[in-house]
Design an enzyme around this catalytic site. Structure first.
Site, PDB file in Angstrom:
ATOM      1  CB  SER A  49       6.316  18.859   5.902  1.00 50.71           C
ATOM      2  OG  SER A  49       5.971  20.174   5.636  1.00 50.71           O
ATOM      3  CG  HIS A 318       5.815  20.329   0.921  1.00 52.81           C
ATOM      4  ND1 HIS A 318       4.414  20.774   1.063  1.00 52.81           N
ATOM      5  CD2 HIS A 318       5.947  20.229   2.161  1.00 52.81           C
ATOM      6  CE1 HIS A 318       4.258  20.870   2.382  1.00 52.81           C
ATOM      7  NE2 HIS A 318       5.238  20.561   3.144  1.00 52.81           N
TER       8      HIS A 318
END
Length: 342
Positions: A49, A318
């Site tokens: 990711s 993230h």
């Protein structure tokens, strides 16, 4: 409160089946063929990711469906390498996928989800490969979920994390990190990084491979009595801050450094086996730009999709758009450093 590094948990196949699939893939005999392309890409991005661009919607067509949650974003660092007046690469194709572990790079571990082994995108025409993988192997998503807590008693029932997560998780993280470095057995669907790189080079024998590390998610400034504030949660009329304790922040930072060391070791092992691989360190680039850093934040804190029960958004912890740009800058510098001067 498990924090998914990518997407909802996929079904897990029995250990024997997973191991067999990975073994066959490494032998080059059981990988789903990639769709035919008129012009094979000269650059291919592999990984998880952090490479797919989780959280930076809208995503590429077909990568945000019920069966395919790869979440490939045009703002992810691999695609940024192919932009500007002097792009670092040309015609890059990203097959990075949220939730990927090392086994997903070389084998189709979950038949039926429409996501073949990532190495099927490689060919003899591939000249550049980027790879970001390993964070899911060591289980950083579950670590962050176990470490995130609230000091407000009324909401502790919906925020199951607690301070002191090191005592519960240190052994598990250490073992998985050792497996990634080739110093211990790996878990189901996991391989050492060196094994992955050998297969990548077999599929793309003319390619230079750039393996990125991961940032330290937390800085060491901006703490208060409870530690590093990473977000907030509200249930009914009650709103509460979310924290990771100072001691747990320092432990997580040490585990990130350990992960990066394992990746560097894997690159060195692969080089000894003839793989043209380079490790790209990004940790220092994020200094002061992490959660509880002193500068502008290049990483998300805790983002929620639901609070009853608590459901963190996959983009939690993230890189944001600026963080992806930092990755692209580091990788581009490494790529240009390998080109012969004219």
């Amino acid at each position: 409160m498990p924090l998914p590094a990518s997407h909802p948990t996929r079904r897990t196949r029995p250990l024997r089946a997973v191991v067999a699939t990975v073994a066959l893939a490494l032998a080059g005999s059981a990988v789903v063929a990639a769709p035919a392309q008129a012009a094979p890409p000269r650059a291919v991005a592999l990984g998880d990711s952090f490479a797919s661009g989780e959280g930076l919607a809208p995503y590429r067509a077909g990568t945000d469906t019920a069966t395919n949650r790869c979440h490939r974003s045009p703002l992810a660092y691999p695609e940024l390498l192919d932009e500007g007046r002097r792009p670092a690469v040309r015609r890059i194709r990203s097959v990075a996928c949220s939730g990927a572990v090392t086994g997903d790079v070389v084998a189709d571990l979950r038949p039926g989800d429409g996501v073949p082994a990532q190495v099927t995108a490689l060919s003899r025409r591939t000249r550049t490969v980027t790879l970001t993988v390993g964070g899911n192997d060591v289980g950083f998503a579950s670590v962050l979920g176990a470490c995130t807590y609230t000091p407000v008693p009324e909401l502790q029932a919906v925020v199951p994390g607690r301070p002191g997560c090191r005592e519960l998780l240190d052994g598990r993280v250490a073992a998985a990190t050792a497996g990634l470095a080739g110093a211990a057995p790996t878990g189901p669907g996991r391989l050492s990084l060196a094994q992955v790189l050998v297969e990548v080079q077999r599929r793309a024998p003319r390619a230079q491979v750039y393996v990125t590390g991961y940032p330290r998610l937390f800085g060491l400034t901006g703490f208060d009595t409870y530690g590093c504030r990473v977000g907030s949660v509200q249930a009914g009329a009650v709103q509460a801050p979310l924290y990771v304790s100072g001691a747990d922040v320092r432990w997580i930072r040490s585990k990130a450094d350990g992960l990066n060391a394992a990746l560097r070791t894997g690159v060195e092992q692969a080089r000894h086996r003839g793989v043209r691989a380079t490790f790209v360190d990004v940790a220092d680039a994020f200094t002061s730009h992490n959660v509880c850093g002193s500068g502008a934040r290049w990483l998300n804190g805790v983002l929620l999709t639901s609070t009853t029960p608590l459901q963190p958004d996959p983009a939690t912890f993230h890189p944001n758009a600026r963080g992806q740009q930092a990755y692209a800058t580091a990788v581009a510098a490494a790529i240009r450093g390998h080109r012969p001067r004219t």
